[in-house]
Design a protein around this motif. Structure first.
Motif, PDB file in Angstrom:
ATOM      1  N   GLN A  93     128.164  67.542 139.123  1.00  0.00           N
ATOM      2  CA  GLN A  93     127.098  68.379 139.029  1.00  0.00           C
ATOM      3  C   GLN A  93     125.831  67.640 138.858  1.00  0.00           C
ATOM      4  OE1 GLN A  93     127.737  71.360 135.993  1.00  0.00           O
ATOM      5  NE2 GLN A  93     129.762  71.270 136.197  1.00  0.00           N
TER       6      GLN A  93
ATOM      7  N   ALA B 181     133.371  72.904 133.987  1.00  0.00           N
ATOM      8  CA  ALA B 181     132.275  74.092 133.754  1.00  0.00           C
ATOM      9  C   ALA B 181     130.697  73.244 133.563  1.00  0.00           C
ATOM     10  CB  ALA B 181     132.631  74.822 132.680  1.00  0.00           C
ATOM     11  N   ALA B 182     129.983  74.054 133.385  1.00  0.00           N
ATOM     12  CA  ALA B 182     128.648  73.173 132.930  1.00  0.00           C
ATOM     13  C   ALA B 182     128.887  72.998 131.345  1.00  0.00           C
ATOM     14  CB  ALA B 182     127.452  74.265 133.220  1.00  0.00           C
TER      15      ALA B 182
ATOM     16  N   THR C 251     124.272  74.233 131.787  1.00  0.00           N
ATOM     17  CA  THR C 251     124.309  75.922 132.143  1.00  0.00           C
ATOM     18  C   THR C 251     122.969  76.049 132.699  1.00  0.00           C
ATOM     19  OG1 THR C 251     125.835  76.288 130.412  1.00  0.00           O
ATOM     20  CG2 THR C 251     124.529  78.275 131.362  1.00  0.00           C
TER      21      THR C 251
ATOM     22  N   LEU D  60     122.816  75.151 136.898  1.00  0.00           N
ATOM     23  CA  LEU D  60     123.959  75.483 137.882  1.00  0.00           C
ATOM     24  C   LEU D  60     123.123  76.186 139.004  1.00  0.00           C
ATOM     25  CD1 LEU D  60     126.922  76.820 135.769  1.00  0.00           C
ATOM     26  CD2 LEU D  60     126.555  74.771 137.022  1.00  0.00           C
TER      27      LEU D  60
ATOM     28  N   THR E 232     140.381  74.135 130.662  1.00  0.00           N
ATOM     29  CA  THR E 232     139.169  75.117 131.205  1.00  0.00           C
ATOM     30  C   THR E 232     139.862  76.407 131.835  1.00  0.00           C
ATOM     31  OG1 THR E 232     139.153  73.782 133.352  1.00  0.00           O
ATOM     32  CG2 THR E 232     137.607  72.922 131.495  1.00  0.00           C
TER      33      THR E 232
ATOM     34  N   THR F  86     131.329  79.649 136.212  1.00  0.00           N
ATOM     35  CA  THR F  86     130.646  78.455 136.603  1.00  0.00           C
ATOM     36  C   THR F  86     130.445  78.603 138.191  1.00  0.00           C
ATOM     37  OG1 THR F  86     131.672  77.164 134.941  1.00  0.00           O
ATOM     38  CG2 THR F  86     130.477  75.952 136.725  1.00  0.00           C
TER      39      THR F  86
END
Length: 260
Positions: A105, A124-125, A195, A198, A216, A224
């Motif tokens: 990311q 996920a973030a 978050t 994203l 997760t 996400t």
């Protein structure tokens, strides 16, 4: 056909395997999950075209890579950038699993012109909370990874996989991870929350999750994906946190489709 072997070497304490792409074939850059080394991708790599380029590496404090003080997601992303620069890689597809997804990311935002595609798996973030990570760090530093490996493995794999012939190999990989290296990455995950970023990811993105992932959960991974503009979400059946291990054919097929 004679297989083209990757080169296994080191740069600045980072151990990695690299195979350049042939012609216009894509070059894939992989980032691993917590408690694994670059071998976690072996089964997927075996199913990809021989002409594709590959860059895999061991995170700091994992596998054969040296530890690093002050480890964060940002410094791990910088490690990958150092390898990209060292090898002169200017275009690549990023594939990140769990904490490797956090790393990818960051690279999607740091090198948007270089990253052509992004595949995030079981990530996920923001992953977990201090209330989850701090006791794990304390347990690992106090009693070693083996003291909690049963709980970790139950989240990695579906129950039926525990009876497979190679389950013990993945236990060995996990338990042989240096305790301090494992704890350092735990702390890096604990302190990361991307978050708000994203929505800034503009690269073509595929997000996948094992249907039985307890680390997760699919709902978290789906959320996400929904926060990344245009991202596609897919659940991989009969897989936990490491679908690249349990369902490599499904994982490789989704990756090939994504890059087509």
């Amino acid at each position: 056909m004679t297989p083209r072997l990757e080169t296994f070497t080191a740069h600045d304490g980072l151990h990695y395997r690299y195979r350049p792409a042939e012609g216009d074939a894509p070059l894939l850059v992989f980032a691993n999950s917590l408690g694994t080394d670059l071998r976690v991708w072996d089964r997927v790599v075996a199913l990809l075209p021989q002409s594709w380029g590959l860059l895999r590496h061991d995170k700091r404090g994992h596998g054969l890579s040296l530890a690093r003080a002050g480890l964060t997601i940002e410094t791990m992303a910088s490690d990958v950038e150092a390898l990209l620069d060292h090898l002169g890689i200017t275009r690549f597809a990023g594939i990140g699993l769990s904490v490797g997804g956090l790393i990818m990311q960051r690279l999607a935002l740091r090198r948007p012109a270089a990253m052509t595609h992004l595949m995030l798996a079981d990530t996920a973030a923001r992953i977990g909370t201090p209330e989850i990570w701090n006791p794990r760090i304390e347990a690992v530093l106090g009693g070693g990874i083996a003291s909690i490996s049963d709980a970790i493995l139950s989240r990695w794999f579906v129950p039926a996989y525990a009876g497979s012939e190679d389950f013990a190999l993945w236990r060995a990989m996990l338990e042989r991870t240096p305790a301090q290296g494992y704890a350092d990455v735990c702390a890096a995950i604990r302190d990361a929350d991307y978050t708000a970023d994203l929505a800034r990811i503009a690269v073509k993105t595929l997000v996948v999750a094992g249907s039985a992932d307890a680390s997760t959960p699919p709902a978290l991974v789906r959320a996400t994906a929904e926060a990344i503009p245009g991202a596609r979400f897919v659940e991989i059946a009969d897989a936990g946190h490491l679908p690249c291990v349990e369902q490599p054919a499904s994982f490789a097929a989704l990756l090939r489709e994504h890059l087509a």
